[in-house]
Design an enzyme around this catalytic site. Structure first.
Site, PDB file in Angstrom:
ATOM      1  N   TYR A 171       0.839  -1.202   0.000  1.00 20.15           N
ATOM      2  CA  TYR A 171       0.000   0.000   0.000  1.00 20.15           C
ATOM      3  C   TYR A 171       0.875   1.254   0.000  1.00 20.15           C
ATOM      4  O   TYR A 171       0.749   2.128   0.840  1.00 20.15           O
ATOM      5  CB  TYR A 171      -0.927  -0.034   1.227  1.00 20.15           C
ATOM      6  CG  TYR A 171      -2.199   0.778   1.074  1.00 20.15           C
ATOM      7  CD1 TYR A 171      -3.248   0.323   0.274  1.00 20.15           C
ATOM      8  CD2 TYR A 171      -2.357   1.989   1.745  1.00 20.15           C
ATOM      9  CE1 TYR A 171      -4.417   1.052   0.146  1.00 20.15           C
ATOM     10  CE2 TYR A 171      -3.530   2.732   1.615  1.00 20.15           C
ATOM     11  CZ  TYR A 171      -4.554   2.250   0.819  1.00 20.15           C
ATOM     12  OH  TYR A 171      -5.717   2.984   0.693  1.00 20.15           O
ATOM     13  N   GLY A 172       1.832   1.297  -0.939  1.00 20.23           N
ATOM     14  CA  GLY A 172       2.728   2.459  -1.026  1.00 20.23           C
ATOM     15  C   GLY A 172       2.218   3.461  -2.038  1.00 20.23           C
ATOM     16  O   GLY A 172       1.005   3.672  -2.161  1.00 20.23           O
TER      17      GLY A 172
ATOM     18  N   GLN B 147       2.007   3.543  -5.423  1.00 15.33           N
ATOM     19  CA  GLN B 147       1.034   3.034  -6.395  1.00 15.33           C
ATOM     20  C   GLN B 147      -0.099   2.275  -5.718  1.00 15.33           C
ATOM     21  O   GLN B 147      -1.251   2.369  -6.134  1.00 15.33           O
ATOM     22  CB  GLN B 147       1.727   2.126  -7.417  1.00 15.33           C
ATOM     23  CG  GLN B 147       2.567   2.868  -8.429  1.00 15.33           C
ATOM     24  CD  GLN B 147       1.746   3.830  -9.285  1.00 15.33           C
ATOM     25  OE1 GLN B 147       0.566   3.608  -9.581  1.00 15.33           O
ATOM     26  NE2 GLN B 147       2.362   4.926  -9.678  1.00 15.33           N
TER      27      GLN B 147
ATOM     28  N   ASP C 117      10.279  -3.157  -6.444  1.00 18.20           N
ATOM     29  CA  ASP C 117      10.704  -4.151  -7.442  1.00 18.20           C
ATOM     30  C   ASP C 117      11.745  -5.119  -6.902  1.00 18.20           C
ATOM     31  O   ASP C 117      11.725  -6.305  -7.217  1.00 18.20           O
ATOM     32  CB  ASP C 117      11.239  -3.420  -8.684  1.00 18.20           C
ATOM     33  CG  ASP C 117      10.139  -2.628  -9.369  1.00 18.20           C
ATOM     34  OD1 ASP C 117       9.139  -3.242  -9.767  1.00 18.20           O
ATOM     35  OD2 ASP C 117      10.273  -1.403  -9.473  1.00 18.20           O
ATOM     36  N   GLU C 118      12.676  -4.600  -6.081  1.00 21.16           N
ATOM     37  CA  GLU C 118      13.777  -5.454  -5.621  1.00 21.16           C
ATOM     38  C   GLU C 118      13.333  -6.489  -4.580  1.00 21.16           C
ATOM     39  O   GLU C 118      14.072  -7.411  -4.264  1.00 21.16           O
ATOM     40  CB  GLU C 118      14.952  -4.600  -5.120  1.00 21.16           C
ATOM     41  CG  GLU C 118      14.690  -3.750  -3.899  1.00 21.16           C
ATOM     42  CD  GLU C 118      14.016  -2.404  -4.199  1.00 21.16           C
ATOM     43  OE1 GLU C 118      13.561  -2.181  -5.341  1.00 21.16           O
ATOM     44  OE2 GLU C 118      13.928  -1.585  -3.272  1.00 21.16           O
TER      45      GLU C 118
ATOM     46  N   HIS D  18       5.138  -2.492 -13.370  1.00 24.16           N
ATOM     47  CA  HIS D  18       6.444  -2.304 -14.003  1.00 24.16           C
ATOM     48  C   HIS D  18       6.935  -3.704 -14.365  1.00 24.16           C
ATOM     49  O   HIS D  18       6.722  -4.652 -13.620  1.00 24.16           O
ATOM     50  CB  HIS D  18       7.401  -1.613 -13.020  1.00 24.16           C
ATOM     51  CG  HIS D  18       8.792  -1.380 -13.550  1.00 24.16           C
ATOM     52  ND1 HIS D  18       9.064  -1.067 -14.859  1.00 24.16           N
ATOM     53  CD2 HIS D  18       9.992  -1.424 -12.918  1.00 24.16           C
ATOM     54  CE1 HIS D  18      10.370  -0.922 -15.015  1.00 24.16           C
ATOM     55  NE2 HIS D  18      10.958  -1.136 -13.856  1.00 24.16           N
TER      56      HIS D  18
ATOM     57  N   GLU E  63      15.016   6.744 -17.122  1.00 30.86           N
ATOM     58  CA  GLU E  63      15.373   7.281 -15.796  1.00 30.86           C
ATOM     59  C   GLU E  63      16.887   7.395 -15.619  1.00 30.86           C
ATOM     60  O   GLU E  63      17.370   8.300 -14.957  1.00 30.86           O
ATOM     61  CB  GLU E  63      14.695   6.489 -14.656  1.00 30.86           C
ATOM     62  CG  GLU E  63      15.135   5.061 -14.486  1.00 30.86           C
ATOM     63  CD  GLU E  63      14.093   4.191 -13.773  1.00 30.86           C
ATOM     64  OE1 GLU E  63      12.921   4.592 -13.673  1.00 30.86           O
ATOM     65  OE2 GLU E  63      14.453   3.093 -13.316  1.00 30.86           O
TER      66      GLU E  63
ATOM     67  N   GLU F 209      19.959  29.662 -11.480  1.00 34.22           N
ATOM     68  CA  GLU F 209      20.159  29.453 -12.918  1.00 34.22           C
ATOM     69  C   GLU F 209      20.082  27.987 -13.313  1.00 34.22           C
ATOM     70  O   GLU F 209      19.477  27.643 -14.325  1.00 34.22           O
ATOM     71  CB  GLU F 209      21.539  29.988 -13.335  1.00 34.22           C
ATOM     72  CG  GLU F 209      21.575  31.428 -13.748  1.00 34.22           C
ATOM     73  CD  GLU F 209      20.434  31.852 -14.664  1.00 34.22           C
ATOM     74  OE1 GLU F 209      20.135  31.134 -15.646  1.00 34.22           O
ATOM     75  OE2 GLU F 209      19.841  32.907 -14.382  1.00 34.22           O
TER      76      GLU F 209
ATOM     77  N   GLU G  81      15.332  27.228 -12.102  1.00 31.91           N
ATOM     78  CA  GLU G  81      14.652  27.611 -13.345  1.00 31.91           C
ATOM     79  C   GLU G  81      14.339  26.422 -14.252  1.00 31.91           C
ATOM     80  O   GLU G  81      13.602  26.558 -15.225  1.00 31.91           O
ATOM     81  CB  GLU G  81      15.491  28.645 -14.115  1.00 31.91           C
ATOM     82  CG  GLU G  81      15.411  30.006 -13.487  1.00 31.91           C
ATOM     83  CD  GLU G  81      15.946  31.104 -14.410  1.00 31.91           C
ATOM     84  OE1 GLU G  81      15.814  30.974 -15.640  1.00 31.91           O
ATOM     85  OE2 GLU G  81      16.490  32.075 -13.881  1.00 31.91           O
TER      86      GLU G  81
HETATM   87  P1  NDP Z   1       6.490   1.918  -2.540  1.00 35.97           P
HETATM   88  O1  NDP Z   1       7.858   1.674  -2.039  1.00 35.97           O
HETATM   89  O2  NDP Z   1       5.906   3.288  -2.522  1.00 35.97           O
HETATM   90  O3  NDP Z   1       5.457   1.007  -1.759  1.00 35.97           O
HETATM   91  C1  NDP Z   1       5.661  -0.357  -1.539  1.00 35.97           C
HETATM   92  C2  NDP Z   1       4.815  -0.793  -0.338  1.00 35.97           C
HETATM   93  O4  NDP Z   1       4.897  -2.208  -0.227  1.00 35.97           O
HETATM   94  C3  NDP Z   1       5.266  -0.207   0.980  1.00 35.97           C
HETATM   95  O5  NDP Z   1       4.134   0.279   1.666  1.00 35.97           O
HETATM   96  C4  NDP Z   1       5.890  -1.404   1.663  1.00 35.97           C
HETATM   97  O6  NDP Z   1       5.766  -1.358   3.079  1.00 35.97           O
HETATM   98  C5  NDP Z   1       5.026  -2.528   1.144  1.00 35.97           C
HETATM   99  N1  NDP Z   1       5.596  -3.850   1.300  1.00 35.97           N
HETATM  100  C6  NDP Z   1       6.904  -4.222   1.254  1.00 35.97           C
HETATM  101  N2  NDP Z   1       7.008  -5.558   1.446  1.00 35.97           N
HETATM  102  C7  NDP Z   1       5.760  -6.042   1.604  1.00 35.97           C
HETATM  103  C8  NDP Z   1       5.198  -7.346   1.847  1.00 35.97           C
HETATM  104  N3  NDP Z   1       5.990  -8.409   1.957  1.00 35.97           N
HETATM  105  N4  NDP Z   1       3.862  -7.456   1.982  1.00 35.97           N
HETATM  106  C9  NDP Z   1       3.064  -6.386   1.878  1.00 35.97           C
HETATM  107  N5  NDP Z   1       3.517  -5.132   1.642  1.00 35.97           N
HETATM  108  C10 NDP Z   1       4.842  -4.962   1.513  1.00 35.97           C
HETATM  109  O7  NDP Z   1       6.464   1.301  -4.039  1.00 35.97           O
HETATM  110  P2  NDP Z   1       5.892   1.978  -5.379  1.00 35.97           P
HETATM  111  O8  NDP Z   1       4.430   2.184  -5.255  1.00 35.97           O
HETATM  112  O9  NDP Z   1       6.770   3.108  -5.776  1.00 35.97           O
HETATM  113  O10 NDP Z   1       6.188   0.813  -6.446  1.00 35.97           O
HETATM  114  C11 NDP Z   1       5.345  -0.314  -6.576  1.00 35.97           C
HETATM  115  C12 NDP Z   1       5.415  -0.800  -8.027  1.00 35.97           C
HETATM  116  O11 NDP Z   1       4.885   0.206  -8.871  1.00 35.97           O
HETATM  117  C13 NDP Z   1       6.826  -1.078  -8.532  1.00 35.97           C
HETATM  118  O12 NDP Z   1       6.763  -2.164  -9.399  1.00 35.97           O
HETATM  119  C14 NDP Z   1       7.171   0.190  -9.282  1.00 35.97           C
HETATM  120  O13 NDP Z   1       8.137  -0.003 -10.288  1.00 35.97           O
HETATM  121  C15 NDP Z   1       5.818   0.512  -9.895  1.00 35.97           C
HETATM  122  N6  NDP Z   1       5.639   1.898 -10.308  1.00 35.97           N
HETATM  123  C16 NDP Z   1       5.863   2.924  -9.430  1.00 35.97           C
HETATM  124  C17 NDP Z   1       5.642   4.229  -9.797  1.00 35.97           C
HETATM  125  C18 NDP Z   1       5.799   5.348  -8.830  1.00 35.97           C
HETATM  126  O14 NDP Z   1       5.533   6.478  -9.216  1.00 35.97           O
HETATM  127  N7  NDP Z   1       6.185   5.145  -7.582  1.00 35.97           N
HETATM  128  C19 NDP Z   1       5.199   4.562 -11.170  1.00 35.97           C
HETATM  129  C20 NDP Z   1       4.878   3.414 -11.986  1.00 35.97           C
HETATM  130  C21 NDP Z   1       5.138   2.135 -11.552  1.00 35.97           C
HETATM  131  P3  NDP Z   1       6.812  -0.467   3.947  1.00 35.97           P
HETATM  132  O15 NDP Z   1       6.511   0.959   3.616  1.00 35.97           O
HETATM  133  O16 NDP Z   1       6.486  -0.801   5.321  1.00 35.97           O
HETATM  134  O17 NDP Z   1       8.178  -0.874   3.508  1.00 35.97           O
HETATM  135 MG    MG Z   2       9.502   5.415 -15.154  1.00 32.20          MG
END
Ligand code: NDP
Ligand code: MG
Length: 329
Positions: free
Chosen positions: A24-25, A27, A82-83, A107, A194, A226, A230
């Site tokens: 729930y990050g 995306q 992703d990692e 992704h 990127e 500069e 900007e």
């Molecule tokens: P974030 O790092 O914002 O969010 C990831 C979330 O996953 C965090 O809340 C993390 O918790 C949680 N998490 C980690 N491990 C677990 C687990 N085992 N079980 C449940 N939840 C877990 O990631 P993004 O949203 O940036 O990226 C997600 C995907 O979206 C990736 O594939 C990325 O490439 C893709 N993407 C991202 C974009 C962006 O703008 N950010 C744009 C387009 C694609 P905690 O915070 O506690 O670590």
């Molecule tokens: Mg990109």
């Protein structure tokens, strides 16, 4: 190139199905809420007691573990970093990906570089919004949307594309436009963009310009304005009218100076190095480097982050931004 909109999809493809948003990050919080508001049955997986777990609760979800969510859902969308995806998939998700279910990414990294190798009985598709999560949520709430890419990696049910289109419309992308790509194209162009332009290239250009001015004895504050501040004005002009729109709005002196001096900064040698970087993306060596960097505890990442934080331009910028009340949120 075909652009798809709401009228090209049937959101009913998702009715009766449960979508699990794992993570729930950035995306996850956006896509989960948008899908729910589009009438889709959404469940959320997060790690207990983390701030994003609490955020999900405050949004009316009841987060569960990735394993439980994968078991309950028909469509499992992996939105953790992703990692970490390879490990979490192997430990908690894979065993629940039974025939006819769908696995979804935003992704293509883990599929394209074979960190995740799904069984052949499930659909695997991508819905990748072309914007950060907070925009995906905000534009949806305002009645609009962020454009998205879809891609089909595996179509076990014969319905993968219908599902992907419905899924993309469920997050609001059908209001802005949906383009079809492949996992290979999305992954390789995303990493290249990127590295060479958006994050890496621009940062080094800004640092190089700033340091050149400061080393020549100019005030760092003026150099900051500069070379960094900007940039936003210029990027906004690009966004609205392309290169011609930008050159139309700046002075003729800036246009002439830019067109004659720019190619001396980015020259044929720079383009050769861009090609080399693209090659490292294509042959998987960048992906391998990044995975092993993570496996060894990110020593290089830590060092580079520290070096960036200690830059003079950062020190100057922090002070200046505090004085610029209008840029504070
Ligand atoms: P974030 O790092 O914002 O969010 C990831 C979330 O996953 C965090 O809340 C993390 O918790 C949680 N998490 C980690 N491990 C677990 C687990 N085992 N079980 C449940 N939840 C877990 O990631 P993004 O949203 O940036 O990226 C997600 C995907 O979206 C990736 O594939 C990325 O490439 C893709 N993407 C991202 C974009 C962006 O703008 N950010 C744009 C387009 C694609 P905690 O915070 O506690 O670590
Ligand atoms: Mg990109």
């Amino acid at each position: 190139m075909k652009m798809y909109y709401d009228s090209d999809a049937e959101i009913s493809q998702l009715s009766g199905k449960t979508v699990a948003i794992v993570g729930y990050g950035s995306q996850g919080h956006a896509q989960a809420q948008n899908l729910r508001d589009s009438g889709v049955n959404v469940i959320v997986a997060e790690m207990p007691d983390t701030s994003n777990w609490k955020l999900a609760v405050s949004h009316g979800f009841t987060p569960i573990s990735a394993e439980e969510a994968a078991e309950k859902a028909d469509i499992v969308q992996i939105l953790i970093p992703d990692e970490l995806q390879g490990k979490v998939y192997a430990q908690s998700i894979e065993k629940h990906m039974s025939t006819g279910k769908a696995l979804v990414f935003s992704h293509g990294f883990n599929i394209h570089y074979k960190r995740i190798q799904p069984n052949s009985e499930i659909d695997v598709y991508m819905v990748a919004p072309k914007g950060p999560g907070h925009l995906v949520r905000r534009t949806y709430a305002e009645g609009a949307g962020v454009p998205a890419l879809i891609a089909i990696y595996q179509d076990a049910t014969g319905k993968a594309k219908d599902l992907a289109l419905a899924h993309a419309c469920g997050i609001g992308a059908g209001r802005a436009g949906i383009i079809e790509t492949t996992f290979k194209e999305e992954t390789e162009t995303d990493l290249f963009g990127e590295q060479v332009v958006l994050c890496g290239g621009v940062t080094e250009l800004v640092k190089g310009g700033f340091e050149t001015l400061v080393n020549a004895g100019y005030q760092p504050e003026i150099a900051y304005f500069e070379c960094l501040h900007e940039l936003k004005l210029i990027v906004d002009l690009f966004y609205e009218g392309g290169i011609a729109g930008m050159y139309y709005s700046v002075s003729d002196t800036a246009e002439y100076g830019g067109m004659t001096r720019g190619p001396r900064v980015i020259d044929a040698d720079t383009k050769k190095r861009m090609e080399k970087i693209l090659q490292e993306v294509q042959d998987g060596s960048f992906a391998e480097e990044w995975i092993s960097e993570n496996e060894s505890g990110r020593p290089n990442m830590k060092k580079l982050r520290d070096e960036h934080r200690a830059l003079k331009i950062e020190e100057v910028g922090k002070k200046l931004r505090e004085m610029m009340s209008w840029i504070k949120k």
